[in-house]
Write a protein that holds these residues in place. Structure first.
Motif, PDB file in Angstrom:
ATOM      1  N   ARG A   1      -9.580  -1.570  -7.706  1.00 43.26           N
ATOM      2  CA  ARG A   1      -8.139  -0.865  -7.818  1.00 43.26           C
ATOM      3  C   ARG A   1      -7.564  -1.718  -6.375  1.00 43.26           C
ATOM      4  O   ARG A   1      -6.601  -1.745  -6.413  1.00 43.26           O
ATOM      5  N   LEU A   2      -8.374  -0.611  -5.551  1.00 41.72           N
ATOM      6  CA  LEU A   2      -7.814  -0.908  -3.886  1.00 41.72           C
ATOM      7  C   LEU A   2      -7.818  -1.736  -3.727  1.00 41.72           C
ATOM      8  O   LEU A   2      -6.744  -2.542  -3.204  1.00 41.72           O
ATOM      9  N   CYS A   3      -8.136  -2.866  -3.599  1.00 43.19           N
ATOM     10  CA  CYS A   3      -8.700  -4.096  -3.408  1.00 43.19           C
ATOM     11  C   CYS A   3      -8.147  -5.102  -4.132  1.00 43.19           C
ATOM     12  O   CYS A   3      -7.475  -6.010  -3.634  1.00 43.19           O
ATOM     13  N   ALA A   4      -7.936  -4.683  -5.259  1.00 40.57           N
ATOM     14  CA  ALA A   4      -6.251  -5.581  -5.741  1.00 40.57           C
ATOM     15  C   ALA A   4      -5.505  -5.425  -5.482  1.00 40.57           C
ATOM     16  O   ALA A   4      -4.499  -5.884  -5.277  1.00 40.57           O
ATOM     17  N   ILE A   5      -5.088  -3.904  -5.047  1.00 40.64           N
ATOM     18  CA  ILE A   5      -3.535  -4.063  -4.732  1.00 40.64           C
ATOM     19  C   ILE A   5      -3.276  -3.993  -3.370  1.00 40.64           C
ATOM     20  O   ILE A   5      -2.446  -5.009  -2.733  1.00 40.64           O
ATOM     21  N   LEU A   6      -4.822  -4.614  -2.948  1.00 46.04           N
ATOM     22  CA  LEU A   6      -4.585  -5.380  -1.021  1.00 46.04           C
ATOM     23  C   LEU A   6      -4.316  -6.771  -0.916  1.00 46.04           C
ATOM     24  O   LEU A   6      -3.356  -7.070  -0.610  1.00 46.04           O
ATOM     25  N   ALA A   7      -4.823  -6.963  -2.323  1.00 39.89           N
ATOM     26  CA  ALA A   7      -4.661  -8.581  -1.688  1.00 39.89           C
ATOM     27  C   ALA A   7      -3.601  -9.034  -3.150  1.00 39.89           C
ATOM     28  O   ALA A   7      -2.748  -9.449  -2.687  1.00 39.89           O
ATOM     29  N   ALA A   8      -2.906  -8.631  -3.854  1.00 39.65           N
ATOM     30  CA  ALA A   8      -1.061  -8.179  -4.297  1.00 39.65           C
ATOM     31  C   ALA A   8      -0.180  -8.257  -3.224  1.00 39.65           C
ATOM     32  O   ALA A   8       0.873  -8.551  -3.023  1.00 39.65           O
ATOM     33  N   VAL A   9      -0.622  -7.223  -1.895  1.00 37.07           N
ATOM     34  CA  VAL A   9      -0.306  -7.146  -1.410  1.00 37.07           C
ATOM     35  C   VAL A   9       0.394  -7.759  -0.295  1.00 37.07           C
ATOM     36  O   VAL A   9       1.560  -7.926   0.567  1.00 37.07           O
ATOM     37  N   SER A  10      -1.134  -8.762   0.435  1.00 37.34           N
ATOM     38  CA  SER A  10      -0.585  -9.647   1.383  1.00 37.34           C
ATOM     39  C   SER A  10      -0.062 -11.126   0.159  1.00 37.34           C
ATOM     40  O   SER A  10       0.648 -11.648   0.676  1.00 37.34           O
ATOM     41  N   GLU A  11       0.091 -11.278  -1.067  1.00 40.43           N
ATOM     42  CA  GLU A  11       1.087 -12.198  -1.845  1.00 40.43           C
ATOM     43  C   GLU A  11       1.929 -11.382  -1.637  1.00 40.43           C
ATOM     44  O   GLU A  11       2.739 -12.702  -1.672  1.00 40.43           O
ATOM     45  N   SER A  12       2.640 -11.315  -2.114  1.00 40.35           N
ATOM     46  CA  SER A  12       4.051  -9.981  -2.292  1.00 40.35           C
ATOM     47  C   SER A  12       4.442  -9.701  -1.606  1.00 40.35           C
ATOM     48  O   SER A  12       6.037  -9.874  -1.341  1.00 40.35           O
ATOM     49  N   GLY A  13       3.740  -9.639  -0.220  1.00 44.29           N
ATOM     50  CA  GLY A  13       4.314  -8.706   1.526  1.00 44.29           C
ATOM     51  C   GLY A  13       4.748  -7.369   0.884  1.00 44.29           C
ATOM     52  O   GLY A  13       5.650  -7.503   1.643  1.00 44.29           O
ATOM     53  N   SER A  14       4.579  -7.348  -0.676  1.00 43.93           N
ATOM     54  CA  SER A  14       5.146  -6.043  -0.662  1.00 43.93           C
ATOM     55  C   SER A  14       4.233  -5.057  -1.415  1.00 43.93           C
ATOM     56  O   SER A  14       4.218  -5.325  -1.890  1.00 43.93           O
ATOM     57  N   LEU A  15       4.183  -3.528  -1.193  1.00 37.87           N
ATOM     58  CA  LEU A  15       3.011  -3.053  -1.417  1.00 37.87           C
ATOM     59  C   LEU A  15       4.542  -2.295  -3.410  1.00 37.87           C
ATOM     60  O   LEU A  15       3.628  -2.401  -3.549  1.00 37.87           O
ATOM     61  N   ARG A  16       5.096  -2.292  -2.678  1.00 34.85           N
ATOM     62  CA  ARG A  16       5.636  -2.116  -3.805  1.00 34.85           C
ATOM     63  C   ARG A  16       5.701  -3.503  -5.122  1.00 34.85           C
ATOM     64  O   ARG A  16       5.611  -2.856  -6.656  1.00 34.85           O
ATOM     65  N   LYS A  17       6.279  -3.938  -5.155  1.00 33.61           N
ATOM     66  CA  LYS A  17       5.763  -5.390  -5.801  1.00 33.61           C
ATOM     67  C   LYS A  17       4.667  -5.846  -5.960  1.00 33.61           C
ATOM     68  O   LYS A  17       4.260  -6.252  -7.267  1.00 33.61           O
ATOM     69  N   ALA A  18       3.761  -5.622  -5.428  1.00 34.25           N
ATOM     70  CA  ALA A  18       2.493  -5.257  -5.836  1.00 34.25           C
ATOM     71  C   ALA A  18       2.943  -4.363  -6.738  1.00 34.25           C
ATOM     72  O   ALA A  18       1.274  -5.022  -8.212  1.00 34.25           O
ATOM     73  N   THR A  19       2.644  -2.969  -6.960  1.00 30.09           N
ATOM     74  CA  THR A  19       2.198  -1.974  -8.106  1.00 30.09           C
ATOM     75  C   THR A  19       2.591  -2.853  -8.441  1.00 30.09           C
ATOM     76  O   THR A  19       2.537  -2.556  -9.709  1.00 30.09           O
ATOM     77  N   GLU A  20       3.812  -3.330  -9.079  1.00 27.32           N
ATOM     78  CA  GLU A  20       4.839  -3.523 -10.108  1.00 27.32           C
ATOM     79  C   GLU A  20       3.657  -4.700 -11.064  1.00 27.32           C
ATOM     80  O   GLU A  20       3.887  -4.841 -12.060  1.00 27.32           O
ATOM     81  N   ALA A  21       3.263  -5.582 -10.003  1.00 27.77           N
ATOM     82  CA  ALA A  21       2.545  -7.062 -10.584  1.00 27.77           C
ATOM     83  C   ALA A  21       1.412  -6.071 -11.722  1.00 27.77           C
ATOM     84  O   ALA A  21       1.065  -6.817 -12.064  1.00 27.77           O
ATOM     85  N   LEU A  22       1.120  -5.335 -10.500  1.00 27.91           N
ATOM     86  CA  LEU A  22      -0.593  -4.877 -11.500  1.00 27.91           C
ATOM     87  C   LEU A  22      -0.184  -3.618 -12.204  1.00 27.91           C
ATOM     88  O   LEU A  22      -1.199  -3.525 -13.135  1.00 27.91           O
ATOM     89  N   GLY A  23       1.417  -3.171 -12.546  1.00 28.38           N
ATOM     90  CA  GLY A  23       0.809  -2.257 -13.760  1.00 28.38           C
ATOM     91  C   GLY A  23       0.650  -1.466 -13.002  1.00 28.38           C
ATOM     92  O   GLY A  23       0.630  -0.305 -13.733  1.00 28.38           O
ATOM     93  N   TYR A  24       0.783  -0.864 -11.637  1.00 26.86           N
ATOM     94  CA  TYR A  24      -0.094   1.049 -11.027  1.00 26.86           C
ATOM     95  C   TYR A  24       1.672   1.382 -10.877  1.00 26.86           C
ATOM     96  O   TYR A  24       2.694   0.625 -10.675  1.00 26.86           O
ATOM     97  N   SER A  25       1.535   2.865 -10.779  1.00 24.34           N
ATOM     98  CA  SER A  25       2.785   3.162 -10.409  1.00 24.34           C
ATOM     99  C   SER A  25       2.353   3.328  -9.009  1.00 24.34           C
ATOM    100  O   SER A  25       1.192   2.882  -8.052  1.00 24.34           O
TER     101      SER A  25
END
Length: 353
Positions: free
Chosen positions: A17-41
């Motif tokens: 999950r940590l790696c998925a979050i980091l990958a999503a941050v790399s993609e979106s440029g935002s931790l909040r957008k990454a959590t929204e895309a992955l469905g995490y709080s």
């Protein structure tokens, strides 16, 4: 770095999950957008990151303040190294273990992550049903915005993707995650809004000018805000217009990841403008809402199939993915695309390249 990353958090699931979050941050440029895309709080994701940072003694994120979207985040060199090692570890594990002894890739349904639009309007169902009838092979799909669909492929969780975000696709291919691009279909992006059109969008000479009229007049605009293909094109239009959208008129919608139909319904309910595609508008245009501008080459909306690279993920069904791509862009698939929508609307909703 010599850290055993598998020990960063208790349990492989949390590490993944940590790696998925980091990958999503790399993609979106935002931790909040990454959590929204992955469905995490946001709180949960930030907690995982802080625990990992404490374990290795170095930051994983650089938080940025300000900007058109209110700031964001990017990975540190340590985070990029962690992500690279995780992907390498995943690849090596799959190489050692090989396909599942219970169900080999070629024996299971093909799995595709697809951008939401062609799923919502029914094109994907029509394609996979025709493919099943002609070949006997099953295709299952996951509907997600193009950015998230590509991230699922980056994790080796699908065999192929159907997306419409050229810049993200080129990055995906350049990084070696895909083996080629198969042009499937195209329709047109449409700047749409209230029938009354207070910004005068329908008389604009170009898409960039249409967007500029909305911004300069302060008329409300709803953004998908989810790194989907639609959102990426919207951002490109603002750039072409020389506009950094911000202020009360610009409304990044937290539920944009639900797709274009939900987005245009929200825009119609609030009297706002937004960007959608012609197939969605034909299928589900709300009352009092209409397409206003689409006559610009920058608004051509191309959908492409990309098989996932088996050199990185040996457990994917590459041959099956390649066969589906060749069928979908060959005579069988072209017949589906060319006829889709004609019965209901008298004209196809998509065109073949």
């Amino acid at each position: 770095m010599t850290t055993d990353y598998r020990r960063l958090l208790d349990g492989d699931d949390q590490f993944e999950r940590l790696c998925a979050i980091l990958a999503a941050v790399s993609e979106s440029g935002s931790l909040r957008k990454a959590t929204e895309a992955l469905g995490y709080s946001y709180r949960y994701a930030w907690g995982l990151i802080r625990r990992a940072e404490e374990e290795i003694g170095t930051p994983l994120l650089i938080r940025k303040v300000g900007g058109a979207s209110g700031g964001g985040a990017e990975l540190t060199s340590a985070a990029r190294d962690l992500l690279r090692r995780y992907r390498l570890l995943t690849r090596e594990t799959q190489s050692i273990m090989g396909p599942s002894p219970i169900l080999a890739p070629e024996s299971r349904p093909l799995l595709m992550s697809s951008t939401i639009g062609p799923v919502e309007v029914g094109l994907v169902d029509a394609l996979v049903a025709a493919y099943r009838r002609e070949t006997g092979n099953w295709v299952r799909y996951i509907a997600a915005g193009s950015g998230q669909a590509l991230e699922l492929a980056r994790a080796g969780r699908v065999d192929l993707v159907l997306v419409h975000a050229p810049d993200l696709e080129e990055q995906f291919l350049a990084e070696g995650f895909g083996t080629g691009r198969y042009p499937l279909a195209w329709d047109t992006f449409v700047i749409c809004g209230p029938v009354a059109d207070p910004a005068g969008v329908r008389t604009a000479p170009s898409a960039a000018d249409a967007m500029r009229r909305i911004a300069e007049g302060g008329f409300p605009f709803v953004s998908r805000n989810d790194r989907s293909g639609t959102n990426m094109r919207e951002l490109a239009l603002w750039e072409a217009a020389g506009i950094a959208p911000s202020g009360p008129w610009y409304q990044p919608w937290p539920l944009g990841g639900q797709g274009n139909i939900a987005t245009i319904r929200h825009a119609a309910a609030t009297g706002a403008y937004t960007l959608t595609d012609s197939a969605t508008l034909a299928r589900a245009c709300p009352e009092g809402f209409t397409g206003l501008f689409s006559d610009d080459p920058i608004l051509v909306n191309r959908f492409n199939l990309i098989p996932v690279n088996p050199d990185l993920f040996p457990a994917v069904n590459h041959q099956g993915a390649k066969h589906f791509c060749e069928w979908a862009t060959g005579p069988g698939g072209r017949r589906v695309v060319e006829s889709f929508g004609t019965k209901a609307f008298g004209t196809p909703l998509f065109h073949v390249p």
